[in-house]
Design an enzyme around this catalytic site. Sequence first.
Site, mmCIF file in Angstrom:
data_model
loop_
_atom_site.group_PDB
_atom_site.id
_atom_site.type_symbol
_atom_site.label_atom_id
_atom_site.label_comp_id
_atom_site.label_asym_id
_atom_site.label_seq_id
_atom_site.Cartn_x
_atom_site.Cartn_y
_atom_site.Cartn_z
ATOM 1 N N LEU A 97 -10.104 3.033 2.001
ATOM 2 C CA LEU A 97 -9.229 2.699 0.888
ATOM 3 C C LEU A 97 -8.380 1.548 1.405
ATOM 4 O O LEU A 97 -7.727 1.670 2.444
ATOM 5 C CB LEU A 97 -8.367 3.909 0.494
ATOM 6 C CG LEU A 97 -7.542 3.799 -0.777
ATOM 7 C CD1 LEU A 97 -8.419 3.524 -1.999
ATOM 8 C CD2 LEU A 97 -6.737 5.071 -1.004
ATOM 9 N N ASP A 98 -8.431 0.421 0.723
ATOM 10 C CA ASP A 98 -7.747 -0.779 1.195
ATOM 11 C C ASP A 98 -6.293 -0.510 1.524
ATOM 12 O O ASP A 98 -5.653 0.344 0.916
ATOM 13 C CB ASP A 98 -7.819 -1.885 0.135
ATOM 14 C CG ASP A 98 -9.235 -2.359 -0.114
ATOM 15 O OD1 ASP A 98 -10.037 -2.358 0.828
ATOM 16 O OD2 ASP A 98 -9.525 -2.723 -1.266
ATOM 17 N N ARG A 99 -5.769 -1.278 2.447
ATOM 18 C CA ARG A 99 -4.377 -1.134 2.873
ATOM 19 C C ARG A 99 -3.417 -1.233 1.689
ATOM 20 O O ARG A 99 -2.419 -0.520 1.620
ATOM 21 C CB ARG A 99 -4.069 -2.223 3.914
ATOM 22 C CG ARG A 99 -2.694 -2.141 4.487
ATOM 23 C CD ARG A 99 -2.524 -3.129 5.634
ATOM 24 N NE ARG A 99 -1.136 -3.124 6.056
ATOM 25 C CZ ARG A 99 -0.438 -4.214 6.274
ATOM 26 N NH1 ARG A 99 -0.984 -5.398 6.139
ATOM 27 N NH2 ARG A 99 0.813 -4.130 6.659
#
Length: 180
Positions: free
Chosen positions: A39-41
């Site tokens: 899950l992207d930052r």
Amino acid sequence: MIILFNKPMNVLCQFTDQEGRQTLKDFIDVPNVYAAGRLDRDSEGLLVLTDDGRLQAKIAHPKNKMPKTYWAQVEGTPDDVALQSLRQGVVLKDGKTRPAVVKRLGEPAGLWPRDPPVRFRKTVPDTWIELTITEGKNRQVRRMTAAVGHPTLRLIRVGIGPWRLDDLAIGQWTETQVKP
């Protein structure tokens, strides 16, 4: 073991970082578990962790087409044409996406404040939509909404396969017995 974690924004989906940024170790003190997918930052929400390598592959590998559901706060108000484009699949630089299940939402109830907050613009409305996809191209939801003219301002994953974020508070985790 299966752990459901509500990942805050600006937390990396790994346990170490050479640059000193926040990681999973700042929230989860359980040995030998690893994130099943990413899950992207700059995205928030549900992350599944497990100590079972086969389960991790089942969740993360695109060939398994495990559905992932997101709430996206987008710039503007997508019309029926934009939503239909998302439902049919959008052509991106790395190919056409699989069709998504898409619907408009009101602002989700019980939503925690984001830190930092989304920039508010008086002259540009925003809209919440729910998207369910069955693949995981890099930054896919953000690229899909941008491709139909509605860039994503905030992105929250609320479901992966049988698991849901439900009432799990931001930065909190729980163990579950539910298997896919």
